[in-house]
Design an enzyme around this catalytic site. Structure first.
Site, mmCIF file in Angstrom:
data_model
loop_
_atom_site.group_PDB
_atom_site.id
_atom_site.type_symbol
_atom_site.label_atom_id
_atom_site.label_comp_id
_atom_site.label_asym_id
_atom_site.label_seq_id
_atom_site.Cartn_x
_atom_site.Cartn_y
_atom_site.Cartn_z
ATOM 1 N N TYR A 1 0.828 -1.215 0.000
ATOM 2 C CA TYR A 1 0.000 0.000 0.000
ATOM 3 C C TYR A 1 0.854 1.253 0.000
ATOM 4 O O TYR A 1 0.491 2.266 -0.603
ATOM 5 C CB TYR A 1 -0.998 -0.010 1.162
ATOM 6 C CG TYR A 1 -2.262 -0.723 0.761
ATOM 7 C CD1 TYR A 1 -3.272 -0.057 0.074
ATOM 8 C CD2 TYR A 1 -2.417 -2.076 0.995
ATOM 9 C CE1 TYR A 1 -4.410 -0.715 -0.352
ATOM 10 C CE2 TYR A 1 -3.551 -2.754 0.569
ATOM 11 C CZ TYR A 1 -4.553 -2.059 -0.100
ATOM 12 O OH TYR A 1 -5.664 -2.721 -0.535
ATOM 13 N N VAL B 1 -9.805 4.942 -4.788
ATOM 14 C CA VAL B 1 -9.296 5.256 -3.449
ATOM 15 C C VAL B 1 -8.158 6.285 -3.529
ATOM 16 O O VAL B 1 -7.479 6.544 -2.543
ATOM 17 C CB VAL B 1 -8.793 3.965 -2.737
ATOM 18 C CG1 VAL B 1 -9.937 2.981 -2.521
ATOM 19 C CG2 VAL B 1 -7.645 3.287 -3.515
ATOM 20 N N GLN C 1 -15.472 4.774 -6.988
ATOM 21 C CA GLN C 1 -14.962 3.510 -6.458
ATOM 22 C C GLN C 1 -13.457 3.606 -6.250
ATOM 23 O O GLN C 1 -12.836 2.674 -5.759
ATOM 24 C CB GLN C 1 -15.269 2.371 -7.443
ATOM 25 C CG GLN C 1 -16.750 2.147 -7.668
ATOM 26 C CD GLN C 1 -17.010 1.320 -8.919
ATOM 27 O OE1 GLN C 1 -16.934 0.101 -8.899
ATOM 28 N NE2 GLN C 1 -17.303 1.988 -10.020
ATOM 29 N N ASN D 1 -16.495 5.314 -21.702
ATOM 30 C CA ASN D 1 -15.649 4.131 -21.501
ATOM 31 C C ASN D 1 -15.182 3.654 -22.874
ATOM 32 O O ASN D 1 -15.999 3.460 -23.759
ATOM 33 C CB ASN D 1 -16.468 3.027 -20.805
ATOM 34 C CG ASN D 1 -15.585 1.940 -20.215
ATOM 35 O OD1 ASN D 1 -14.609 1.522 -20.833
ATOM 36 N ND2 ASN D 1 -15.924 1.486 -19.027
ATOM 37 N N HIS E 1 -15.273 2.923 -1.658
ATOM 38 C CA HIS E 1 -14.267 1.916 -1.287
ATOM 39 C C HIS E 1 -13.186 2.512 -0.379
ATOM 40 O O HIS E 1 -12.104 1.937 -0.255
ATOM 41 C CB HIS E 1 -13.647 1.290 -2.542
ATOM 42 C CG HIS E 1 -14.627 0.455 -3.315
ATOM 43 N ND1 HIS E 1 -14.471 0.138 -4.649
ATOM 44 C CD2 HIS E 1 -15.786 -0.133 -2.930
ATOM 45 C CE1 HIS E 1 -15.497 -0.609 -5.052
ATOM 46 N NE2 HIS E 1 -16.314 -0.775 -4.032
HETATM 47 P P1 OAD Z 1 -11.847 -1.878 -13.464
HETATM 48 O O1 OAD Z 1 -10.369 -1.931 -13.467
HETATM 49 O O2 OAD Z 1 -12.644 -3.086 -13.241
HETATM 50 O O3 OAD Z 1 -12.323 -1.280 -14.860
HETATM 51 C C1 OAD Z 1 -11.787 -0.126 -15.414
HETATM 52 C C2 OAD Z 1 -12.738 0.372 -16.486
HETATM 53 O O4 OAD Z 1 -12.224 1.592 -16.985
HETATM 54 C C3 OAD Z 1 -12.917 -0.579 -17.662
HETATM 55 O O5 OAD Z 1 -14.277 -0.669 -18.001
HETATM 56 C C4 OAD Z 1 -12.113 0.119 -18.775
HETATM 57 O O6 OAD Z 1 -12.640 -0.132 -20.067
HETATM 58 C C5 OAD Z 1 -12.278 1.561 -18.394
HETATM 59 N N1 OAD Z 1 -11.206 2.456 -18.858
HETATM 60 C C6 OAD Z 1 -9.890 2.168 -19.068
HETATM 61 N N2 OAD Z 1 -9.211 3.271 -19.446
HETATM 62 C C7 OAD Z 1 -10.123 4.287 -19.462
HETATM 63 C C8 OAD Z 1 -10.050 5.694 -19.757
HETATM 64 N N3 OAD Z 1 -8.893 6.279 -20.108
HETATM 65 N N4 OAD Z 1 -11.181 6.419 -19.663
HETATM 66 C C9 OAD Z 1 -12.361 5.852 -19.307
HETATM 67 N N5 OAD Z 1 -12.490 4.547 -19.018
HETATM 68 C C10 OAD Z 1 -11.395 3.772 -19.087
HETATM 69 O O7 OAD Z 1 -12.251 -0.733 -12.447
HETATM 70 P P2 OAD Z 1 -13.587 -0.487 -11.643
HETATM 71 O O8 OAD Z 1 -14.795 -0.722 -12.473
HETATM 72 O O9 OAD Z 1 -13.410 0.810 -10.979
HETATM 73 O O10 OAD Z 1 -12.680 -2.613 -5.711
HETATM 74 O O11 OAD Z 1 -13.476 -1.643 -10.572
HETATM 75 C C11 OAD Z 1 -14.317 -1.622 -9.500
HETATM 76 C C12 OAD Z 1 -13.639 -2.178 -8.306
HETATM 77 O O12 OAD Z 1 -13.015 -3.444 -8.585
HETATM 78 C C13 OAD Z 1 -12.497 -1.373 -7.753
HETATM 79 O O13 OAD Z 1 -12.901 -0.242 -7.012
HETATM 80 C C14 OAD Z 1 -11.845 -2.388 -6.856
HETATM 81 C C15 OAD Z 1 -11.864 -3.620 -7.748
HETATM 82 O O14 OAD Z 1 -12.007 -4.812 -7.092
HETATM 83 C C16 OAD Z 1 -12.123 -2.643 -4.483
HETATM 84 O O15 OAD Z 1 -10.936 -2.444 -4.298
HETATM 85 C C17 OAD Z 1 -13.088 -2.930 -3.359
#
Ligand code: OAD
Length: 246
Positions: free
Chosen positions: A68, A104, A102, A217, A120
């Protein structure tokens, strides 16, 4: 895409109440890797159950803190990108605005957003494992020796939500209050795969209320069926143009 961009810009310009949901994608252009990126995802080279679960922390708090601390260093070196900045500008222009993230990393706040809720938690704060007291950013410097101890000598932990833990209910309540106070004119969903049920539920709820849903996205997400406008592009490239059209 051009027509969709114009439609999104019009919807945002006319909106009074705006709800924003963000995920890791909004910080990708700041150099912070997303979770599920197969090549360079944060979890690709590490075991998430060791690094992001209460059991893993109990087993090896030093290892978890070292990881971390490295993530925090990366976040502190990063700068808010044009997408974060556009969302801060959007908040300044709107009568009612709430951003649920979501992430941090604290980059929305550093860009200037005020009404931000971190479902989160935050990597920038330390929480006491004994009293649950949350120390403000910087109050307990994140530097060796690890694991970090509180001034009372209790074990401290990053103030983030780990696998198997409850999400931040105060953040959920803030979104629910915002929805109860009046239908949002626009829901903007940025950079999330939308895999978590609570994120899906808010998108469906807003859709059901008649809110216009705009998604930014580069990849298709789980939320496409509930979006009125889908913008297949990067947050830092798309958001400035729909918040402040040329
Ligand atoms: P993910 O890593 O699952 O997904 C990232 C998303 O961002 C994907 O849909 C990509 O297509 C999109 N993406 C990538 N580059 C981008 C850009 N430049 N502009 C816009 N979109 C882009 O992330 P989250 O959906 O946030 O939880 O994941 C949710 C949670 O999963 C996180 O908060 C974490 C993880 O487990 C915890 O830590 C509790």
């Amino acid at each position: 895409m051009e027509k969709a961009l114009q439609e999104a810009a019009r919807l945002l310009a006319e909106a009074r109440r705006v709800l924003v949901l963000t995920g890791a994608g909004v910080s990708a252009e700041s150099g912070i890797p997303t979770f599920r990126d197969a090549q360079q995802g944060l979890w690709a080279t590490f075991d998430p159950m060791q690094l992001a679960s209460p059991e893993g922390f109990a087993r090896d708090p030093k290892l978890v803190w070292e990881w971390y601390a490295a993530r925090l260093e990366q976040v502190e070196k990063a700068l808010p990108n044009a997408g974060h900045q556009a969302l801060a500008e959007l908040e300044r222009r709107k009568e009612a605005f709430l951003l649920l993230t979501q992430n941090v990393d604290g980059l929305h706040q550093r860009a200037g957003n005020q009404n931000v809720h971190e479902i989160h938690g935050s990597i920038r704060r330390v929480r006491c494992t004994v009293t649950d007291h949350v120390y403000a950013e910087g109050e307990i410097p994140v530097r060796p020796p690890f694991p970090l101890l509180t001034p009372q000598g209790h074990l401290g932990r990053p103030d983030v939500v780990w696998f198997g833990e409850v999400i931040r209910m105060d953040a959920c309540a803030a979104v629910e209050r915002f929805l109860a106070a009046g239908r949002p004119d626009v829901l903007l969903v940025v950079g999330t795969t939308g895999m978590f049920p609570y994120i899906q539920r808010w998108v469906m709820q807003a859709f059901g209320l008649g809110t216009k849903v705009i998604e930014v996205n580069p990849e298709p997400s789980a939320l496409a069926d509930f979006c009125h406008v889908e913008l297949a592009g990067k947050a830092g490239e798309v958001l400035p143009g729909i918040v402040s059209p040329p």
